[in-house]
Design a protein around this motif. Structure first.
Motif, short mmCIF file in Angstrom:
data_model
loop_
_atom_site.label_atom_id
_atom_site.label_comp_id
_atom_site.label_asym_id
_atom_site.label_seq_id
_atom_site.Cartn_x
_atom_site.Cartn_y
_atom_site.Cartn_z
N LEU A 43 -89.14 -65.99 26.94
CA LEU A 43 -88.77 -64.83 27.77
C LEU A 43 -88.42 -63.63 26.90
N LEU A 44 -87.65 -63.91 25.84
CA LEU A 44 -87.25 -62.85 24.92
C LEU A 44 -88.47 -62.11 24.39
N LYS A 45 -89.43 -62.89 23.93
CA LYS A 45 -90.63 -62.34 23.33
C LYS A 45 -91.47 -61.57 24.36
N ALA A 46 -91.62 -62.19 25.52
CA ALA A 46 -92.52 -61.62 26.53
C ALA A 46 -91.95 -60.39 27.22
N THR A 47 -90.62 -60.25 27.25
CA THR A 47 -90.06 -59.15 28.03
C THR A 47 -89.54 -57.99 27.19
N LYS A 48 -89.63 -58.14 25.87
CA LYS A 48 -89.13 -57.11 24.96
C LYS A 48 -89.69 -55.73 25.29
N ASN A 49 -91.01 -55.71 25.51
CA ASN A 49 -91.66 -54.42 25.74
C ASN A 49 -92.38 -54.36 27.08
N THR A 50 -91.73 -54.91 28.10
CA THR A 50 -92.35 -54.88 29.41
C THR A 50 -91.57 -53.93 30.32
N ASP A 51 -92.26 -53.34 31.31
CA ASP A 51 -91.60 -52.39 32.21
C ASP A 51 -91.00 -53.08 33.42
N ALA A 52 -91.59 -54.24 33.76
CA ALA A 52 -91.08 -54.97 34.93
C ALA A 52 -91.26 -56.46 34.70
N LEU A 53 -90.25 -57.22 35.09
CA LEU A 53 -90.32 -58.68 34.99
C LEU A 53 -90.32 -59.24 36.40
N LEU A 54 -91.31 -60.08 36.71
CA LEU A 54 -91.30 -60.81 37.98
C LEU A 54 -90.99 -62.26 37.61
N CYS A 55 -89.77 -62.70 37.94
CA CYS A 55 -89.32 -64.02 37.45
C CYS A 55 -89.08 -64.99 38.59
N ASN A 62 -80.82 -64.21 31.03
CA ASN A 62 -79.40 -64.11 30.67
C ASN A 62 -79.12 -62.84 29.84
N LYS A 63 -77.89 -62.74 29.39
CA LYS A 63 -77.42 -61.57 28.62
C LYS A 63 -78.33 -61.29 27.43
N LYS A 64 -78.64 -62.36 26.69
CA LYS A 64 -79.42 -62.20 25.47
C LYS A 64 -80.82 -61.64 25.79
N VAL A 65 -81.43 -62.19 26.81
CA VAL A 65 -82.78 -61.75 27.20
C VAL A 65 -82.74 -60.29 27.66
N ILE A 66 -81.80 -59.98 28.53
CA ILE A 66 -81.74 -58.62 29.08
C ILE A 66 -81.37 -57.62 27.98
N ALA A 67 -80.45 -58.02 27.10
CA ALA A 67 -80.02 -57.12 26.02
C ALA A 67 -81.19 -56.72 25.13
N SER A 68 -82.18 -57.60 24.99
CA SER A 68 -83.28 -57.28 24.08
C SER A 68 -84.46 -56.58 24.78
N MET A 69 -84.30 -56.27 26.06
CA MET A 69 -85.36 -55.55 26.76
C MET A 69 -85.33 -54.07 26.36
N ASN A 70 -86.46 -53.56 25.91
CA ASN A 70 -86.48 -52.17 25.43
C ASN A 70 -86.80 -51.14 26.51
N ARG A 71 -87.60 -51.57 27.50
CA ARG A 71 -88.04 -50.54 28.47
C ARG A 71 -88.13 -51.05 29.89
N CYS A 72 -87.49 -52.19 30.14
CA CYS A 72 -87.57 -52.78 31.48
C CYS A 72 -86.79 -51.93 32.49
N LYS A 73 -87.40 -51.71 33.64
CA LYS A 73 -86.73 -50.95 34.70
C LYS A 73 -86.38 -51.82 35.89
N VAL A 74 -87.10 -52.94 36.03
CA VAL A 74 -86.84 -53.77 37.21
C VAL A 74 -87.07 -55.26 36.90
N ILE A 75 -86.11 -56.05 37.34
CA ILE A 75 -86.24 -57.51 37.30
C ILE A 75 -86.36 -57.94 38.75
N SER A 76 -87.56 -58.39 39.13
CA SER A 76 -87.83 -58.75 40.51
C SER A 76 -87.92 -60.27 40.60
#
Ligand code: NAP
Ligand code: GLV
Ligand code: GLV
Length: 322
Positions: A43-55, A62-76
């Motif tokens: 998840l960390l790797k895949a969401t680092k540079n994604t604009d939206a996550l559909l999970c 978790n905190k660690k995953v979200i903290a490393s998101m660089n440009r995510c605007k929406v977690i759906s």
């Protein structure tokens, strides 16, 4: 790929109905094809540079995953429950979290009421006996269960699904008790439901059905002490989240016949199931099927997609949880 093209990452294959909506927008979509639950590392790797996550509800957002998101605007999330997402951290980063409420209410209440009937009336041992050729004729004492019609049900968490469960129970002439944070005048008026404390509900109900979300307050809401309050003839249904019940204490209560039976759709360490439960005949075990109808899952896919489109484009109806 245009540099302005927005990237969407989807952790499992979802119905085409939702994908089509995203494809029409021209997003760059990556779908993880594996059936296994995605790991934190992936998840960390895949969401680092994604604009939206559909999970999925299984994914450790978790905190660690979200903290490393660089440009995510929406977690759906493709679910109504969002206990797997660190919403606070998301809010802190200005990321919107969305879910799919409402469309899965009836499907989930159907599974809950189905579990209630199955557990009360020995559907699973009866089916097994019949298939094994052990049904040797009608018998006055064969697999006697507990009556449902006219009995008392206690609903814990009287929200959308809890309310739909109450409607089903009313159809069976059941008396309805509920435990929730706020009063539900409509349930009281329409179904003669009565609000009680948790202890009273547990002591008076023939059936107890869980419909609250998993939060720090509801973790192990039912443990050894609470299960002891239940009638020895009572049946517990859990379609909420496994962690709401202390699974080891439940297995013990079932084994020692402190309660009559249980029907479970969710587990504390999902997809692991407490070993002690596996060998008990008085528990019905389903693999988290609550929202699992073809129509419901299609509608969830459309909503999860529209939630992403709505946030990325700044218009349209979305179901935000923060
Ligand atoms: P909902 O409409 O938000 O209902 C949840 C209710 O729980 C709310 O009405 C709330 O009460 C109550 N609640 C919250 N905290 C509580 C507490 N500490 N003690 C007692 N009650 C509390 O949600 P929903 O759509 O019905 O979904 C409920 C849950 O079902 C989801 O969160 C999810 O975990 C689970 N679910 C499972 C499946 C499945 O596949 N098995 C499918 C869908 C959903 P008030 O209204 O009084 O504030
Ligand atoms: C399913 O468990 C959901 O929360 O949608
Ligand atoms: C049972 O099948 C009955 O007729 O009572």
């Amino acid at each position: 790929m245009k540099s302005t093209q927005q990237k969407i990452f989807i952790t499992k294959q979802i119905p085409e109905a939702g994908l089509a909506l995203l494809q029409k927008k021209g997003y760059a979509i990556t779908i993880r094809k594996k059936k296994s639950i995605i790991t934190q590392q992936e998840l960390l790797k895949a969401t680092k540079n994604t604009d939206a996550l559909l999970c999925m509800l299984t994914d450790p957002v978790n905190k660690k995953v979200i903290a490393s998101m660089n440009r995510c605007k929406v977690i759906s999330t493709y679910a109504v429950g969002f206990n797997n997402i660190d919403v606070e951290t998301a809010s802190g980063k200005g990321i919107t979290v969305t879910n799919t409420p409402g469309v899965l209410t009836d499907a989930t209440a159907d599974i809950a009421f189905g579990l209630l009937l199955a557990a009360a009336r020995h559907f699973i041992p009866g089916d097994k006996m019949t298939r094994e050729g052990k049904f040797i004729g009608w018998d006055p004492m064969l697999l006697l269960g507990k009556p449902v019609a006219g009995k008392t049900i206690g609903i814990i968490g009287a929200g959308r699904i809890g309310g739909a469960m109450a409607e089903r129970a009313a159809g069976f002439g059941m008396k309805i008790l509920y435990y929730s944070r706020t009063r539900k005048p409509q349930l009281e008026r329409n179904l003669k439901a009565r609000k009680t404390g948790l202890r009273t509900l547990l002591k008076q109900s023939d059936f107890v059905s869980l419909h609250c979300p998993l939060t720090p307050k509801t973790h192990h809401l039912l443990g050894k002490d609470e299960l002891t309050l239940m009638k020895s003839s009572a049946v517990l249904i859990n379609t909420a989240r496994g962690e709401v019940v202390d699974e080891k204490a439940l297995a013990r209560a079932l084994r020692q016949k402190e309660i009559f039976a249980a029907g479970l759709d969710v587990y504390e360490r999902e997809p692991k199931v407490e070993r002690a439960l596996m060998s008990l005949p008085n528990v019905v075990l389903l693999p988290h099927l609550g929202s699992g109808t073809d129509e419901t899952r299609e509608e969830m896919a459309r909503i999860a997609a529209r939630n992403i489109i709505g946030i990325l484009e700044g218009r349209g109806k979305t179901f935000k949880v923060n």
